[in-house]
Design a protein around this motif. Structure first.
Motif, PDB file in Angstrom:
ATOM      1  N   GLY A  97      -7.987   4.689  -7.766  1.00  0.00           N
ATOM      2  CA  GLY A  97      -8.018   5.118  -6.417  1.00  0.00           C
ATOM      3  C   GLY A  97      -8.195   6.613  -6.670  1.00  0.00           C
ATOM      4  O   GLY A  97      -7.825   7.148  -7.393  1.00  0.00           O
ATOM      5  N   PHE A  98      -8.747   7.246  -5.378  1.00  0.00           N
ATOM      6  CA  PHE A  98      -9.037   8.647  -5.272  1.00  0.00           C
ATOM      7  C   PHE A  98      -8.766   9.214  -4.009  1.00  0.00           C
ATOM      8  O   PHE A  98      -9.014   8.469  -2.987  1.00  0.00           O
ATOM      9  CB  PHE A  98     -10.189   9.261  -5.775  1.00  0.00           C
ATOM     10  CG  PHE A  98     -11.371   8.890  -5.450  1.00  0.00           C
ATOM     11  CD1 PHE A  98     -12.247   9.436  -4.178  1.00  0.00           C
ATOM     12  CD2 PHE A  98     -12.065   7.572  -5.768  1.00  0.00           C
ATOM     13  CE1 PHE A  98     -13.135   9.153  -3.689  1.00  0.00           C
ATOM     14  CE2 PHE A  98     -13.078   7.144  -4.919  1.00  0.00           C
ATOM     15  CZ  PHE A  98     -13.596   7.850  -4.092  1.00  0.00           C
ATOM     16  N   ILE A  99      -8.401  10.474  -3.741  1.00  0.00           N
ATOM     17  CA  ILE A  99      -8.305  11.113  -2.336  1.00  0.00           C
ATOM     18  C   ILE A  99      -9.148  12.265  -2.564  1.00  0.00           C
ATOM     19  O   ILE A  99      -8.824  13.180  -3.335  1.00  0.00           O
ATOM     20  CB  ILE A  99      -6.775  11.437  -2.019  1.00  0.00           C
ATOM     21  CG1 ILE A  99      -6.000   9.981  -2.227  1.00  0.00           C
ATOM     22  CG2 ILE A  99      -6.719  11.838  -0.622  1.00  0.00           C
ATOM     23  CD1 ILE A  99      -4.280  10.194  -2.102  1.00  0.00           C
TER      24      ILE A  99
ATOM     25  N   PHE B 208      -6.110  10.015   3.301  1.00  0.00           N
ATOM     26  CA  PHE B 208      -4.853  11.071   3.080  1.00  0.00           C
ATOM     27  C   PHE B 208      -3.743  10.599   3.724  1.00  0.00           C
ATOM     28  O   PHE B 208      -2.849  10.386   3.220  1.00  0.00           O
ATOM     29  CB  PHE B 208      -5.282  12.548   3.818  1.00  0.00           C
ATOM     30  CG  PHE B 208      -4.237  13.303   3.418  1.00  0.00           C
ATOM     31  CD1 PHE B 208      -4.193  14.221   2.361  1.00  0.00           C
ATOM     32  CD2 PHE B 208      -3.226  13.680   4.234  1.00  0.00           C
ATOM     33  CE1 PHE B 208      -3.228  15.130   1.988  1.00  0.00           C
ATOM     34  CE2 PHE B 208      -2.132  14.470   4.163  1.00  0.00           C
ATOM     35  CZ  PHE B 208      -2.081  15.424   2.946  1.00  0.00           C
ATOM     36  N   GLY B 209      -3.817   9.855   4.853  1.00  0.00           N
ATOM     37  CA  GLY B 209      -2.731   9.313   5.558  1.00  0.00           C
ATOM     38  C   GLY B 209      -2.116   8.104   4.977  1.00  0.00           C
ATOM     39  O   GLY B 209      -0.957   7.694   5.113  1.00  0.00           O
ATOM     40  N   GLU B 210      -2.838   7.384   4.127  1.00  0.00           N
ATOM     41  CA  GLU B 210      -2.296   6.280   3.283  1.00  0.00           C
ATOM     42  C   GLU B 210      -1.166   6.755   2.525  1.00  0.00           C
ATOM     43  O   GLU B 210      -0.303   5.543   1.963  1.00  0.00           O
ATOM     44  CB  GLU B 210      -3.357   5.381   2.413  1.00  0.00           C
ATOM     45  CG  GLU B 210      -4.471   4.825   3.715  1.00  0.00           C
ATOM     46  CD  GLU B 210      -5.507   4.064   2.762  1.00  0.00           C
ATOM     47  OE1 GLU B 210      -5.360   2.848   2.701  1.00  0.00           O
ATOM     48  OE2 GLU B 210      -6.275   4.720   2.207  1.00  0.00           O
ATOM     49  N   GLY B 211      -1.305   7.801   1.918  1.00  0.00           N
ATOM     50  CA  GLY B 211      -0.284   8.204   1.055  1.00  0.00           C
ATOM     51  C   GLY B 211      -0.368   7.637  -0.383  1.00  0.00           C
ATOM     52  O   GLY B 211      -1.426   7.184  -0.939  1.00  0.00           O
ATOM     53  N   LEU B 212       0.812   7.032  -0.951  1.00  0.00           N
ATOM     54  CA  LEU B 212       0.861   6.175  -2.127  1.00  0.00           C
ATOM     55  C   LEU B 212       1.035   4.753  -1.647  1.00  0.00           C
ATOM     56  O   LEU B 212       1.329   4.169  -2.741  1.00  0.00           O
ATOM     57  CB  LEU B 212       1.789   6.872  -2.875  1.00  0.00           C
ATOM     58  CG  LEU B 212       1.703   8.424  -3.395  1.00  0.00           C
ATOM     59  CD1 LEU B 212       3.004   8.581  -4.402  1.00  0.00           C
ATOM     60  CD2 LEU B 212       0.274   8.296  -4.198  1.00  0.00           C
ATOM     61  N   GLY B 213       0.693   4.361  -0.454  1.00  0.00           N
ATOM     62  CA  GLY B 213       0.952   3.099   0.088  1.00  0.00           C
ATOM     63  C   GLY B 213       0.234   1.912  -0.863  1.00  0.00           C
ATOM     64  O   GLY B 213       0.633   1.008  -1.277  1.00  0.00           O
TER      65      GLY B 213
END
Length: 305
Positions: A96-98, A129-134
């Motif tokens: 994953g990446f942000i 961004f708002g998903e964080g590390l979820g």
């Protein structure tokens, strides 16, 4: 030394903390301590210096770590390849990446990784961004490239890879904000603005490292609306509904006429690093981190876990 002894020794050599090593190994702290004591008795010399505040490798311990790690890695890689071959399918590493800059870098790392690991496919996923590390904690991805505050709060269930890039902090403000005309601001200046709020999934470990604890008069920092994506954040800032600290990459990838980026001259840098669940660490994840470090031209393992 037996395989489990080597694993426990190398994990403690990485963490330099008995509790964190125990979490990664999924054993008790006492078990880690007992195993290290047994290894030291067999060798005839201490491998770690222990005090009430810290754990450090002795010179003999450092030499043992440096000589054991490559051989241990080879064994782990061979086992992973055998498991993959036995299943008759190609392994897949989900990355994953942000953010736009991280996406470009991950694509380059994936290409270099595939050249060395032809038996493993790489699938990429953009996280908001708002998903964080979820997604990482939910097992939807194996590893994520994220931009984090250098002095961020440690997550005990995660391992952080090499520091791949360091970027200065900037304060994103509306082009109409008084700070937009300043050459720089200070960390304490952030408290004089209305700061946007992040979703609960990331606020606990993100906001506490980016924002002053309170205003100079002792009042809490005023908070603006909540955002979940980068574009939401920029739209709110452009409308002068709040500010937020961002990294230097925003000046290249997120240029907008209604948003200004002002350097925060006394803030610590952001760090771009790979993160993965300690309990789910594999040889492929470590190999991907090494490929990323090589592409970024930094020593692998250049940052403490």
């Amino acid at each position: 030394m037996e395989h489990r002894e080597i694993e426990i020794f190398l994990t403690l050599a990485d963490e330099l903390h008995f509790g964190r090593a125990a979490v990664r190994l999924r054993v008790s702290t006492a078990r880690v301590s007992q195993m290290i004591t047994r290894i030291e008795r067999r060798i005839g010399a201490p491998l770690f210096e222990r005090t009430s505040r810290r754990v450090e490798l002795t010179p003999i311990g450092r030499r043992l770590r440096d000589e054991l790690r490559p051989a241990y890695q080879q064994v782990q890689d061979a086992v992973d390849r055998a498991i993959t071959a036995a299943r008759g399918v190609r392994a897949t590493l989900r990355v994953g990446f942000i953010g736009a800059a991280s996406g470009r870098f991950v694509l380059d790392v994936a290409e270099a990784f595939r050249a060395e690991h032809v038996d493993c496919e790489v699938s990429l996923r953009e996280n908001q961004f708002g998903e964080g590390l979820g997604p990482l904690r939910a097992g939807e991805i194996d590893v994520v490239l994220a931009t984090l505050p250098a002095r961020g709060a440690r997550q005990p269930d995660l391992t952080a890879g090499s520091v791949l890039v360091e970027e200065a902090q900037l304060l994103a403000v509306s082009a109409r904000h008084p700070f937009a005309r300043r050459p720089s601001v200070s960390f304490s200046d952030i408290a004089r603005t209305k700061v946007l709020r992040t979703p609960p999934a990331i606020s606990d470990y993100w906001d506490q490292t980016l924002l002053p604890p309170h205003r100079l008069d002792g009042r809490p920092v005023e908070r603006g609306p909540c955002f979940a994506t980068t574009q939401e954040m920029l739209a709110l800032i452009g409308a002068d509904m709040g500010t937020y600290p961002v990294s230097t990459q925003f000046t290249s990838y997120y240029v907008r006429p209604d948003v200004a980026y002002v350097p925060i001259h006394d803030a610590p840098p952001y760090q771009r690093r790979l993160l993965w669940l300690s309990a789910a660490e594999t040889a492929r994840i470590r190999a991907f981190d090494r490929a990323a470090a090589a592409l970024a031209d930094v020593p692998a393992g250049s940052a403490p876990h």
